[in-house]
Design an enzyme around this catalytic site. Sequence first.
Site, PDB file in Angstrom:
ATOM      1  N   GLU A 130       0.816  -1.206   0.000  1.00  0.00           N
ATOM      2  CA  GLU A 130       0.000   0.000   0.000  1.00  0.00           C
ATOM      3  C   GLU A 130       0.851   1.257   0.000  1.00  0.00           C
ATOM      4  O   GLU A 130       0.556   2.225  -0.692  1.00  0.00           O
ATOM      5  CB  GLU A 130      -0.969   0.031   1.181  1.00  0.00           C
ATOM      6  CG  GLU A 130      -2.119   0.943   0.831  1.00  0.00           C
ATOM      7  CD  GLU A 130      -2.755   1.659   1.976  1.00  0.00           C
ATOM      8  OE1 GLU A 130      -2.505   1.305   3.134  1.00  0.00           O
ATOM      9  OE2 GLU A 130      -3.528   2.596   1.692  1.00  0.00           O
ATOM     10  N   THR A 183      -5.341  10.523  -2.211  1.00  0.00           N
ATOM     11  CA  THR A 183      -4.999  10.491  -0.787  1.00  0.00           C
ATOM     12  C   THR A 183      -3.861  11.466  -0.487  1.00  0.00           C
ATOM     13  O   THR A 183      -3.871  12.166   0.530  1.00  0.00           O
ATOM     14  CB  THR A 183      -4.584   9.055  -0.389  1.00  0.00           C
ATOM     15  OG1 THR A 183      -5.675   8.188  -0.702  1.00  0.00           O
ATOM     16  CG2 THR A 183      -4.278   8.948   1.089  1.00  0.00           C
TER      17      THR A 183
HETATM   18  N1  HSE Z   1      -5.783   7.418   7.337  1.00  0.00           N
HETATM   19  C1  HSE Z   1      -5.617   7.689   5.949  1.00  0.00           C
HETATM   20  C2  HSE Z   1      -5.927   9.138   5.681  1.00  0.00           C
HETATM   21  C3  HSE Z   1      -6.516   6.816   5.143  1.00  0.00           C
HETATM   22  O1  HSE Z   1      -6.905   9.629   6.238  1.00  0.00           O
HETATM   23  O2  HSE Z   1      -5.195   9.783   4.934  1.00  0.00           O
HETATM   24  C4  HSE Z   1      -6.370   7.037   3.675  1.00  0.00           C
HETATM   25  O3  HSE Z   1      -6.116   5.869   3.006  1.00  0.00           O
END
Ligand code: HSE
Length: 300
Positions: A130, A183
């Site tokens: 990932e 992201t």
């Molecule tokens: N915890 C991560 C975020 C999850 O909020 O950026 C995203 O895959």
Amino acid sequence: QEIRVFAPATVANVACGYDVLGFAIDAPGDEVVVRFCDKPGLHITKITGDNGKLPKNPAQNTAGVAALDLLKHLGMTDRGIEMEIHKKMPFGSGLGSSAASAVAGAYAVNKLIGEPLTKKQLLPFAMAGEASADGAWHADNVGPCLLGGIVFIRSNDELDVAQIPAPKNLWAAVVHPDIEILTKVAREILPKEIPLENATQQIGNLGGLLCGLIQEDYGLIARSIHDVIAEPRRQKLIPDFYKAKRAAMGAGALGFSISGAGPSVFALCEGKESARKVVEAISKVFSAVPLGNQAYISKI
Ligand code: HSE
């Protein structure tokens, strides 16, 4: 011999647990198929559902990287293995798409070679897969995807994780508005420093949520699902976010927030009927977003 595995979508953060809490849902999820072949090394022979976006080079996609990392650890990189990847959820959806492929890749290969490692031991390899996609090291998608249910991560560096029991009647409603959020971008807009007051609120809510889950106290769960750190910044990337939140709460949700880095949103609900009503209310709001939406309910 052929191994076919399914890895589910996940809701990361669960409002107050940025990077440290996540849960798996029943659907959607990615599928990976592996089998032995005569040509040494790992070969990705087929990818579907990715709109041509994923490279077939195993070193360049999360399922391949996770599998390669595992094979390297076991000194088995010469073993001939063919892999097919079937993507069933969009990239940049906030549903842990890249994590699901990474988990499926590591899990399938481990199974094919006779399960030398336990699920928990596969965590670092799935994580490496990932991380190759979003460059960050957080197990809040990979953890629940691999282990199932609700997973709390005490430390992402040490990969110290704990499974948290879910109350018997806890359901999730998840809706994916048809837009894409990277992201990386959603992480960059977060502040490097936060006021002490916000940290205290967030810790209180996270502790409250964990206690509520363990004690099956729906009231405490409802009072705890608030995110004062990421949600106020990230909601700007999701058109009609607060409208959807009002609709979900009006339809009886215990709480509502962004799933992972978004744009998907989720609500926690007491009971299947409530989850049905809530998912309908949220979907109605997002029908304003072009190109059709996807909505799911799942027992947690
Ligand atoms: N915890 C991560 C975020 C999850 O909020 O950026 C995203 O895959």
